[in-house]
Design a protein around this motif. Structure first.
Motif, short mmCIF file in Angstrom:
data_model
loop_
_atom_site.label_atom_id
_atom_site.label_comp_id
_atom_site.label_asym_id
_atom_site.label_seq_id
_atom_site.Cartn_x
_atom_site.Cartn_y
_atom_site.Cartn_z
N SER A 183 0.94 -1.27 0.14
CA SER A 183 -0.06 0.00 0.11
C SER A 183 0.74 1.11 0.07
O SER A 183 2.22 1.08 0.06
CB SER A 183 -0.76 0.03 1.43
OG SER A 183 -0.10 0.47 2.50
N ALA A 184 0.35 2.31 0.07
CA ALA A 184 1.01 3.74 -0.16
C ALA A 184 1.97 3.70 1.38
O ALA A 184 2.98 4.48 1.17
CB ALA A 184 0.25 4.94 -0.43
N THR A 185 1.63 3.11 2.19
CA THR A 185 2.16 3.24 3.74
C THR A 185 2.67 1.96 4.32
O THR A 185 3.40 1.95 5.23
CB THR A 185 1.17 4.02 4.62
OG1 THR A 185 0.18 3.16 4.67
CG2 THR A 185 0.84 5.40 4.29
N LYS A 186 2.67 1.07 3.49
CA LYS A 186 2.99 -0.31 4.28
C LYS A 186 3.41 -1.31 3.26
O LYS A 186 2.66 -1.63 2.20
CB LYS A 186 1.85 -0.89 4.93
CG LYS A 186 2.44 -2.08 6.11
CD LYS A 186 1.32 -2.37 7.20
CE LYS A 186 0.00 -3.14 6.56
NZ LYS A 186 -0.89 -3.33 7.76
N LEU A 187 4.46 -1.88 3.43
CA LEU A 187 4.88 -3.27 2.67
C LEU A 187 5.09 -4.32 3.59
O LEU A 187 5.43 -4.43 4.73
CB LEU A 187 6.28 -3.00 1.97
CG LEU A 187 6.44 -1.74 1.30
CD1 LEU A 187 7.73 -1.64 0.45
CD2 LEU A 187 5.39 -1.73 -0.05
N THR A 188 4.49 -5.50 3.03
CA THR A 188 4.99 -6.85 3.89
C THR A 188 5.68 -7.75 3.02
O THR A 188 5.54 -7.80 1.63
CB THR A 188 3.45 -7.44 4.46
OG1 THR A 188 2.58 -7.84 3.26
CG2 THR A 188 2.99 -6.52 5.24
N LEU A 189 6.28 -8.58 3.39
CA LEU A 189 7.43 -9.63 2.87
C LEU A 189 7.73 -10.67 3.79
O LEU A 189 7.61 -10.75 4.89
CB LEU A 189 8.63 -8.91 2.31
CG LEU A 189 9.53 -8.18 3.21
CD1 LEU A 189 10.93 -8.40 3.10
CD2 LEU A 189 9.09 -6.62 2.96
N MET A 190 7.86 -11.80 3.24
CA MET A 190 8.40 -12.95 3.92
C MET A 190 9.83 -13.23 3.89
O MET A 190 10.51 -13.26 2.88
CB MET A 190 7.79 -14.31 3.22
CG MET A 190 8.12 -15.57 4.05
SD MET A 190 7.03 -15.86 5.64
CE MET A 190 5.59 -16.16 4.95
N LEU A 191 10.66 -13.12 5.04
CA LEU A 191 11.88 -13.39 5.27
C LEU A 191 12.32 -14.68 5.02
O LEU A 191 11.75 -15.73 5.30
CB LEU A 191 12.23 -13.10 6.72
CG LEU A 191 12.38 -11.64 7.14
CD1 LEU A 191 12.31 -11.51 8.75
CD2 LEU A 191 12.92 -10.64 6.62
N PRO A 192 13.43 -14.72 3.94
CA PRO A 192 13.74 -16.24 3.37
C PRO A 192 14.58 -16.88 4.27
O PRO A 192 14.89 -18.11 4.18
CB PRO A 192 14.25 -15.81 2.10
CG PRO A 192 14.86 -14.48 2.31
CD PRO A 192 13.89 -13.78 3.18
N GLY A 193 15.44 -15.93 5.26
CA GLY A 193 16.33 -16.64 5.97
C GLY A 193 17.59 -16.65 5.16
O GLY A 193 17.80 -16.58 4.02
N ASN A 194 18.58 -16.85 5.92
CA ASN A 194 20.28 -16.73 5.29
C ASN A 194 20.59 -15.76 4.60
O ASN A 194 21.32 -15.80 3.50
CB ASN A 194 20.23 -18.08 4.55
CG ASN A 194 19.94 -19.42 5.17
OD1 ASN A 194 20.65 -19.53 6.41
ND2 ASN A 194 19.40 -20.15 4.56
N THR A 195 19.97 -14.50 5.00
CA THR A 195 20.20 -13.08 4.27
C THR A 195 21.47 -12.58 4.89
O THR A 195 22.29 -11.78 4.18
CB THR A 195 19.30 -12.31 4.29
OG1 THR A 195 18.71 -11.90 5.81
CG2 THR A 195 17.96 -12.58 3.60
N GLY A 196 21.76 -13.12 6.03
CA GLY A 196 22.97 -12.30 6.82
C GLY A 196 22.58 -11.18 7.36
O GLY A 196 21.44 -10.73 7.36
N ASN A 197 23.29 -10.49 8.17
CA ASN A 197 22.86 -9.14 8.66
C ASN A 197 23.22 -7.90 7.79
O ASN A 197 24.28 -8.00 7.06
CB ASN A 197 24.05 -8.82 10.07
CG ASN A 197 23.61 -9.99 11.06
OD1 ASN A 197 22.60 -10.75 10.94
ND2 ASN A 197 24.20 -10.11 11.88
N GLY A 198 22.58 -7.05 7.83
CA GLY A 198 22.63 -5.67 6.67
C GLY A 198 21.50 -4.97 6.79
O GLY A 198 20.58 -5.28 7.24
#
Length: 727
Positions: free
Chosen positions: A317-332
């Motif tokens: 939406s204009a003010t909110k995004l949602t996503l599923m964390l895949p894991g193994n992204t590392g810190n960043g």
């Protein structure tokens, strides 16, 4: 032997180098793309366009139905032939360096289409067709572009002007006269079908879909509302362009061979803003929510990366995004890109421990806060929790929730949870915000403020609060520690009209008196003795202005001028010497103090649920209204609904704070935009202190603001002075 081998190898290297340095010439294929005109008299010049021709006219020959024709000129892409004398209708055949090309049929006749100008354009454009034999006594010439009839705007024997039809497409221009037909060169129709995205800013890459574009990027001039853009890729039906640095909202246009076609409007929007990311740490499979502004409603136009890993957006939406964390992204870092506009957010930790939410998100010391997340220790003692660095006691814990008590000395800041060496940060700050009873309360005898309507308060530079006890015609003082003392007026509640110090003075308050304080901490009170009384910081009471009719609420502006409302009696402003002048303000409704900002005075309307705005420098004072209907609706101007306004005050940022007693709410008015928002809305019932969501109040009367921005209000139903912390 070795020397000979070395020498042979050197020769090979030199030969290899020479071979690599030799530029390979690629011969273009011999091909015809167009020829025109396809009819005319002897001597008519016929242009053949294509590739692989020769620049040497002697390498080119041609015949018209077997009759040799002169080659007037030749380039690799165009050959001009002259229709031979005594030629006959038939096929044109051309040879280039011995290779034969069948060009097409040429008809010997008067009707001929020799040239069209321009040879490209958009719907509605006018094109000129030059030739011969366009006149007829039987009927007008017919013109077809790509087989579609076109409107002839003007005509002569040698010139036709026609309008390009909508969606005509690309194809030859044909003229029909008296049963004869002549075809000219191909007209290239230009149109923009769509652009994507429709919003963005400088640097946004926009895909333009349409037809009639040039295959070479430099052949297409693209502008955004008049500002030239870089063309990165080009084909006949698609362009990829980059919005320029000075891009402004407006249509995207393409100019080819001086012919312009205009497409949809490209709207410039600010870069995206990230307000919160939740969680800031967690395992794969967790749902991340990014709250902010200027996101795209189209999920694919929002790109989110963590530590360089692109993660698909699930909802947008204009003010909110949602996503599923895949894991193994590392810190960043969490980076959001919306239509090539980039914003960098906080750092995400790829770990099992994470905080998703806080409930409530505000409160005072002692507030119970539930922390929801993952990776907590079910043994409460193994979780370390801090509020902005201050340790808090953990009441209970599971692997997904922790309940803690906000510590004494709490300040606004982030909550941190540490478990087994890993730490997680809350996605939002926990605000030291809530309601606290400063003085009074049900059954308390320190104050007597429960039997009048909205009441009146003031606060001095040291944080002392002064409140009117209307029934007993006296002023109480509440110091910053909450100690209540009698400041001025009779200890017994005796009424009268007597000047003097402190308890020696007598007042005679009306039903709805007003009070305000000047820059030197002098109090000014509207008295039922038809006067404005002044009380010094030492409690010395004197007459400031006399001879009024009935007067009620009053307030100072930032220049030290006092404004007094007198119900049906009128309204006045009084300078520091006591000189007063009448002002043109409808002052019948003065149940709460007015607020003066600059040359504007904001006061309660007679119906008690909207605010009139008066310009004090003009003769026609009323200029706008904030609110206009009964209820609880935030918005702008007259779209707003209040229930019953019981108090108003200016905050430290120049906004108007409104006590909406009917809704038990504190509302804020941005005086520049007239936008109204709700800062806090309470539950009715008792004097429950706590977070903004947990607190309960009986009523909201007069409101004031201290130098820290905290709000005080009179809770008339509970005989109390209460304080709202918002920071």
């Amino acid at each position: 032997m070795k020397k000979g081998v070395f020498g042979f190898g050197l020769v090979l290297l030199v030969l290899g180098a020479c071979k690599k340095d030799k530029t390979e010439i690629v011969k273009e294929p011999l091909k015809v793309t167009d020829y025109y005109p396809n009819s005319g008299n002897e001597g008519t010049l016929v242009t053949v366009e294509g590739t692989g021709f020769s620049s040497n006219p002697s390498a080119v020959s041609a015949t018209f139905s077997g009759t040799p024709a002169d080659v007037v000129s030749a380039t690799p892409n165009a050959v001009v032939l002259r229709a031979p004398q005594k030629g006959s209708t038939g096929e044109i055949v051309m040879k280039v360096n011995g290779e034969t090309l069948n060009i097409g049929r040429y008809t010997y006749q008067e009707l001929s289409v020799r040239r069209i100008s321009p040879a490209n354009g958009a719907a509605g454009a006018h094109i000129r067709i030059s030739g011969a034999g366009f006149s007829s006594l039987k009927g007008p010439a017919e013109v077809l572009i790509n087989g579609k009839a076109s409107v002839v705007v003007s005509a002569s024997d040698t010139l036709l002007v026609v309008e390009v039809p909508v969606a005509v497409g690309t194809g030859p221009v044909k003229v029909k006269v008296d049963g004869k037909e002549a075809a000219g060169q191909i007209f290239k129709y230009q149109a923009i079908a769509s652009i994507s995205p429709l919003t963005g800013g400088k640097g946004t890459q926009v895909r333009v879909i349409g037809e009639g574009f040039e295959e070479l990027a430099e052949g297409n001039y693209v502008d955004f509302n008049g500002k030239q853009a870089l063309v990165k890729e080009a084909s006949g039906t698609s362009l990829l362009v980059v919005a320029p640095a000075e891009v402004g909202t407006g249509p995207l246009s393409i100019t080819i061979n001086k012919q312009k076609v205009t497409g949809p409007v490209f709207t410039v929007v600010p870069p995206p803003v990230i307000e919160t990311v939740s969680p800031l740490s967690g395992p794969g499979g967790s749902v991340m929510t990014i709250v902010g502004t200027t996101f795209s409603l189209i999920p694919e136009e929002n790109k989110v990366s963590i530590n360089g890993h692109i993660i698909p957006v699930t909802t947008a939406s204009a003010t909110k995004l949602t996503l599923m964390l895949p894991g193994n992204t590392g810190n960043g870092k969490v980076i959001v890109t919306v239509n090539d506009q980039v914003v960098q957010g906080p750092e995400f930790k790829d770990q099992s421990l994470g905080i998703n939410s806080l409930s409530p998100e505000n409160g005072l010391a002692g507030t119970h806060v539930t922390i929801t997340g993952t990776g907590f220790n079910a043994n409460a003692a193994q979780n370390t929790v801090t509020f902005n660095g201050l340790p808090a006691s953990v009441i209970s814990a599971t692997e997904t929730t922790i309940v803690v008590k906000a510590p004494i000395g709490l300040s606004t800041g982030l909550i941190k949870v540490v478990n087994n060496g890993a730490e997680a940060i809350s996605p939002v700050v926990f605000s030291r915000a809530g309601v606290l009873t400063i003085a009074g309360g049900p059954g308390n005898k320190d104050l007597d403020i429960s039997s009048f309507r909205t009441g009146s308060m003031a606060i001095d530079r040291q944080g002392n609060i002064f409140v009117l006890e209307v029934e007993k015609s006296r002023i109480k003082k509440i110091n910053p520690q909450g100690v209540v003392t009698l400041f001025a007026g009779s200890p017994t509640g005796e009424r009268g009209n007597k000047n003097g110090r402190g308890t020696e003075a007598l007042f005679n308050f009306g039903a709805n008196p007003g009070m305000d304080i000047d820059a030197n901490d002098n109090l000014f009170i509207s008295d039922g003795n038809l006067s404005v009384r002044k009380v010094s910081p030492q409690g010395e009471v004197s007459n400031f202005a006399i001879g009024f009719g009935n007067i009620n609420k009053l307030a100072f502006d930032d220049r030290g001028i006092l404004y007094v409302l007198g119900s049906f009696n009128g309204a006045w402003r009084i300078n520091s010497e006591g000189l007063r002048t009448a002002i043109n303000v409808n002052s019948m409704a003065d149940g709460c103090r007015p607020v003066i900002v600059g040359n504007m005075i904001y006061k309660l309307n007679n119906e008690n649920f909207y605010i009139d705005t008066y310009n004090l420098t003009t003769t026609q004072n009323l200029i706008s209204v904030i609110g206009g209907s009964y209820g609880h609706v935030d918005g702008v101007g007259r779209t707003v609904a209040f229930a019953s306004i019981s108090g108003m005050a200016a905050d430290n940022d120049g906004n108007l704070l409104v006590a909406d007693g009917g809704n038990l709410a504190i509302r804020k008015v941005n005086l520049k935009t007239k936008e109204v928002t709700t800062l806090a809305k309470f539950t009715k019932g008792g004097t429950v202190d706590g977070s903004l969501t947990e607190a309960k109040v009986g009523n909201i009367g007069d409101v004031i603001v201290d130098k820290a921005g905290d709000i005080y209000f009179i809770d008339t139903n509970n005989n109390a002075i209460r304080k709202i912390f918002l920071k």
